[in-house]
Design an enzyme around this catalytic site. Structure first.
Site, PDB file in Angstrom:
ATOM      1  N   SER A  51       6.463  -3.514 -15.216  1.00 11.21           N
ATOM      2  CA  SER A  51       7.420  -4.607 -15.062  1.00 11.21           C
ATOM      3  C   SER A  51       7.174  -5.287 -13.724  1.00 11.21           C
ATOM      4  CB  SER A  51       8.869  -4.096 -15.133  1.00 11.21           C
ATOM      5  OG  SER A  51       9.139  -3.227 -14.049  1.00 11.21           O
ATOM      6  N   GLY A  52       7.865  -6.404 -13.500  1.00 11.40           N
ATOM      7  CA  GLY A  52       7.896  -7.054 -12.201  1.00 11.40           C
ATOM      8  C   GLY A  52       6.563  -7.485 -11.649  1.00 11.40           C
ATOM      9  N   GLY A  94       4.088  -5.709 -10.394  1.00 12.50           N
ATOM     10  CA  GLY A  94       2.951  -4.952 -10.909  1.00 12.50           C
ATOM     11  C   GLY A  94       2.464  -5.492 -12.239  1.00 12.50           C
ATOM     12  N   THR A 148      -0.563   0.470 -10.062  1.00 14.62           N
ATOM     13  CA  THR A 148       0.556   1.397 -10.216  1.00 14.62           C
ATOM     14  C   THR A 148       1.864   0.618 -10.310  1.00 14.62           C
ATOM     15  OG1 THR A 148       1.004   1.732  -7.845  1.00 14.62           O
ATOM     16  CG2 THR A 148      -0.712   3.105  -8.858  1.00 14.62           C
ATOM     17  N   GLY A 149       2.804   1.165 -11.070  1.00 15.65           N
ATOM     18  CA  GLY A 149       4.086   0.499 -11.256  1.00 15.65           C
ATOM     19  C   GLY A 149       3.936  -0.859 -11.912  1.00 15.65           C
ATOM     20  N   TYR A 154      13.519   1.558   4.420  1.00 14.92           N
ATOM     21  CA  TYR A 154      12.588   0.709   3.672  1.00 14.92           C
ATOM     22  C   TYR A 154      11.573   0.074   4.619  1.00 14.92           C
ATOM     23  CZ  TYR A 154      10.909  -3.127   0.732  1.00 14.92           C
ATOM     24  OH  TYR A 154      10.122  -4.014   0.043  1.00 14.92           O
TER      25      TYR A 154
END
Length: 264
Positions: free
Chosen positions: A17-18, A20, A13-14, A156
């Site tokens: 980009s980055g 993931g 998931t996600g 967070y």
């Protein structure tokens, strides 16, 4: 090392980009069929295309996991043509500037939905089939702040504590099923976006002009660790790929710190 992932299907998931994206590409390089997930069609397609061009196999799942309808759409796309064997719950939001003073209860609820309930939705939809087949891997991408919270970003840190607890509770529920559940508690992650931001921060604080000059001083000032630098995407992706593999079958219910020895 052969991680024996050929023939396995993974949903990350996600992964448009980055971190993931890095995990999706690493799993694909090891032979897994990877379902690339995102909310932006173009970016998600670009990652799937890059995987295919590198010789891997990938499909798309577009949808907002912050809603039940979006999770249903992702589930349908991810399981088209066969069940998911590996679930990497990477979706998450990081807000470094937030404090107790400027974070409302609504902000807390919104972040909890993004960082925790998205995982709950995917687990409830995908894990029952893993249990029935007697094999699966569920991995939560968490943060070291879940066990070592700081004064800033209280919401967070709390969501990452919840992610870690979720992984342990799920492992208990999956006893003797062949399905494992773990959390990876990440320290700093150097991405293209964060590199620009922290380089500018370093220059403002007089830590140097180049990234090579800034990095050790930035780490010492903000998040001291035993390695003296920020973790690279490929280091996290390599570790997650191992944890997703049959070779990690004796690891479950663990929160595994990948943080360079932060705070020791």
């Amino acid at each position: 090392m052969d991680l024996r992932l050929t023939g396995k299907k993974a949903l990350v998931t996600g992964s448009s980009s980055g971190l993931g994206e890095a995990i999706a590409k690493r799993l694909a390089a090891e032979g897994a069929f990877v379902v690339v997930h995102g909310r932006n069609q173009a970016r998600t397609e670009a990652v799937a295309k890059a995987i295919a061009e590198a010789g891997g196999a990938a499909a798309l799942a577009i949808g907002d996991l912050g809603t039940d309808a979006g999770a249903d759409a992702v589930h349908a796309a991810a399981t088209a043509g066969g069940p998911v064997d590996i679930l990497v719950n990477n979706v998450g939001v990081y807000e470094p500037s937030r404090t107790w003073k400027d974070t409302t209860p609504e902000d807390w609820a919104g972040l909890y939905n993004t960082n925790v309930l998205t995982s709950v939705r995917t687990i409830q939809r995908l894990v029952p089939a893993m249990r029935e087949r007697g094999w699966g891997r569920v991995i939560q991408i968490s943060s070291v702040t879940g066990e070592k919270p700081q004064a800033s970003q209280p919401h967070y840190a709390a969501t990452n504590g919840a992610r870690n607890s979720l992984a342990k509770a799920l492992a208990q529920d999956l006893r003797n099923t062949g399905v494992t559940s773990n959390a990876v508690a990440a320290g700093g992650i150097l991405t293209a976006d964060s590199l620009e931001r922290v380089t500018q921060l370093g220059r403002q604080n007089g830590w140097g002009q180049t990234w090579e000059e800034i990095e050790p001083r930035l780490v010492e000032a903000l998040s001291p660790n035993a390695i003296g630098r920020i973790g690279r995407l490929e280091e996290y992706a390599d570790f997650v790929a191992f944890l997703a593999s049959p070779l990690a079958g004796y690891i479950t219910g663990a929160t595994l710190a990948v943080d360079g020895g932060w705070g020791i």
